[in-house]
Design a protein around this motif. Structure first.
Motif, mmCIF file in Angstrom:
data_model
loop_
_atom_site.group_PDB
_atom_site.id
_atom_site.type_symbol
_atom_site.label_atom_id
_atom_site.label_comp_id
_atom_site.label_asym_id
_atom_site.label_seq_id
_atom_site.Cartn_x
_atom_site.Cartn_y
_atom_site.Cartn_z
ATOM 1 N N ASP A 1 -3.007 5.968 -8.742
ATOM 2 C CA ASP A 1 -3.169 6.242 -7.287
ATOM 3 C C ASP A 1 -2.873 4.710 -6.954
ATOM 4 O OD1 ASP A 1 -4.890 8.457 -6.118
ATOM 5 O OD2 ASP A 1 -5.782 8.347 -8.057
ATOM 6 N N PRO A 2 -2.622 4.550 -5.494
ATOM 7 C CA PRO A 2 -2.504 3.033 -5.047
ATOM 8 C C PRO A 2 -3.651 2.443 -5.203
ATOM 9 C CG PRO A 2 -1.621 4.926 -3.356
ATOM 10 C CD PRO A 2 -2.334 5.683 -4.492
ATOM 11 N N GLY A 3 -3.540 1.037 -5.056
ATOM 12 C CA GLY A 3 -4.613 0.027 -5.358
ATOM 13 C C GLY A 3 -5.670 0.301 -4.663
ATOM 14 N N ARG A 4 -5.346 0.540 -3.244
ATOM 15 C CA ARG A 4 -6.713 0.535 -2.225
ATOM 16 C C ARG A 4 -7.509 1.918 -2.454
ATOM 17 N NH1 ARG A 4 -3.731 1.992 3.474
ATOM 18 N NH2 ARG A 4 -2.341 3.668 2.659
ATOM 19 N N SER A 5 -7.124 2.833 -3.121
ATOM 20 C CA SER A 5 -7.861 4.141 -3.361
ATOM 21 C C SER A 5 -9.054 4.009 -3.822
ATOM 22 C CB SER A 5 -6.891 5.017 -3.928
ATOM 23 O OG SER A 5 -7.718 6.273 -4.397
ATOM 24 N N HIS A 6 -9.896 4.554 -3.090
ATOM 25 C CA HIS A 6 -11.338 4.638 -3.886
ATOM 26 C C HIS A 6 -11.708 5.978 -4.209
ATOM 27 C CE1 HIS A 6 -12.076 0.406 -3.084
ATOM 28 N NE2 HIS A 6 -11.766 0.451 -1.985
ATOM 29 N N ASP B 1 0.876 -1.154 -0.238
ATOM 30 C CA ASP B 1 0.127 -0.023 0.008
ATOM 31 C C ASP B 1 0.697 1.219 0.029
ATOM 32 O OD1 ASP B 1 -2.485 -1.309 -0.037
ATOM 33 O OD2 ASP B 1 -2.286 -1.777 2.276
ATOM 34 N N TYR B 2 2.030 1.160 -0.534
ATOM 35 C CA TYR B 2 2.955 2.271 -0.263
ATOM 36 C C TYR B 2 2.564 3.422 -1.084
ATOM 37 C CZ TYR B 2 7.476 5.017 -1.090
ATOM 38 O OH TYR B 2 8.251 6.089 -1.004
ATOM 39 N N GLU B 3 2.709 4.563 -0.490
ATOM 40 C CA GLU B 3 2.192 5.995 -1.000
ATOM 41 C C GLU B 3 3.269 6.780 -1.404
ATOM 42 O OE1 GLU B 3 -2.160 6.620 0.303
ATOM 43 O OE2 GLU B 3 -0.931 8.637 -0.185
ATOM 44 N N MET C 1 -7.901 -3.703 -4.146
ATOM 45 C CA MET C 1 -6.462 -4.119 -4.718
ATOM 46 C C MET C 1 -5.641 -3.472 -3.481
ATOM 47 S SD MET C 1 -6.940 -3.481 -8.888
ATOM 48 C CE MET C 1 -7.566 -1.872 -8.688
ATOM 49 N N HIS C 2 -4.444 -4.133 -3.748
ATOM 50 C CA HIS C 2 -3.172 -3.402 -2.884
ATOM 51 C C HIS C 2 -2.191 -3.526 -3.761
ATOM 52 C CE1 HIS C 2 -5.529 -3.583 0.873
ATOM 53 N NE2 HIS C 2 -5.846 -4.624 0.490
ATOM 54 N N PHE C 3 -1.695 -2.358 -4.630
ATOM 55 C CA PHE C 3 -0.458 -1.863 -5.100
ATOM 56 C C PHE C 3 0.033 -0.490 -4.828
ATOM 57 C CE2 PHE C 3 -3.787 -1.517 -8.295
ATOM 58 C CZ PHE C 3 -3.660 -0.461 -8.812
ATOM 59 N N PRO C 4 1.339 -0.184 -4.868
ATOM 60 C CA PRO C 4 1.763 1.053 -4.343
ATOM 61 C C PRO C 4 1.538 1.990 -5.479
ATOM 62 C CG PRO C 4 3.516 -0.326 -5.283
ATOM 63 C CD PRO C 4 2.394 -1.197 -5.308
ATOM 64 N N GLY C 5 1.404 3.264 -5.256
ATOM 65 C CA GLY C 5 1.118 4.673 -6.087
ATOM 66 C C GLY C 5 1.813 5.766 -5.820
#
Ligand SMILES: [Zn+2]
Length: 226
Positions: free
Chosen positions: A167-172, A89-91, A138-142
């Protein structure tokens, strides 16, 4: 030269919820028709592609309206592979941009800033690339919004990443999309392996299909190494 784009087929990781992203049909065959030709259909945001400002901004520039001088420029590569390996989840924080500047000088105006997360190593395994949890998130960096604010100040032309979204994967809420596209930048997503790129010194050529009215476009991206 490096090709930073993936070949297009129907076997690439799709955005969750997309049921069909690409289809190609053979219309003419050499044996039967004397020549070979196909027709194809695809989503604008599939495979290696460009997001035009109009993707998130009503009245924003569409794919064919991005001037060619903004589609070429120096490549700024922000390497976050170590951090992304330990944290999906790295931003990207603002400090990583200023750290790059300490080493390489100010991010040049007209640069194209690429986030190298190492996620390309997971391509084309959709399960590992999207990295969804049980709830489907989802969980990927952005990129992070504060880092993008600095890049907007530097008047870069675009940002890009080797994941499905800047945007990171977890972003909605897609704050990076809103900020970057809102400032007239374009975005490159699903870039191929960036490992051979130096952190500074390469030159990028971004060649999206010139789709009239496009919210984005499939895109070829080349790097000229120093
Ligand atoms: Zn997109």
């Amino acid at each position: 030269m490096l090709d930073l784009s993936y070949a297009v087929s129907d076997a690439l990781p799709q955005w969750p919820g997309d049921v069909k992203s690409y289809e190609a049909r053979t219309d003419c065959e050499i044996e039967r028709d004397g020549f070979f030709a196909r027709s194809f259909w695809m989503l604008e945001h599939y495979g290696t592609h460009l997001d035009a400002p109009a993707h998130f901004v009503a009245g924003g520039a569409t794919a064919e309206q991005i001037p060619p001088e903004r589609l070429v420029g120096p490549a700024v590569v922000l390497d976050v592979q170590d951090a992304a390996t330990s944290n999906s989840d790295y931003e990207l924080p603002a400090g990583r941009v200023t750290a790059w500047e300490t080493q390489h000088g100010r991010v040049p105006r007209g640069a194209i800033v690429l986030l190298r997360t190492g996620w390309a190593a997971r391509w084309p395994d959709a399960t590992r690339y999207r990295n969804q949890d049980a709830a489907g998130t989802m969980h990927f960096p952005g990129f992070g919004p504060d880092a993008v604010r600095i890049l907007i100040e530097r008047e870069v032309s675009g940002i890009g990443c080797d994941t499905m979204s800047v945007d990171p994967g977890r972003s909605h809420e897609y704050p990076v999309h809103r900020l970057a596209l809102g400032a007239g930048l374009y975005q490159l997503e699903n870039l191929a392996d960036l490992s051979a790129l130096p952190e500074s010194g390469a030159f990028l050529v971004v060649a999206p299909l010139k789709l009239e009215g496009g919210s984005g476009a499939p895109c070829r991206v080349f790097a000229l190494l120093p």
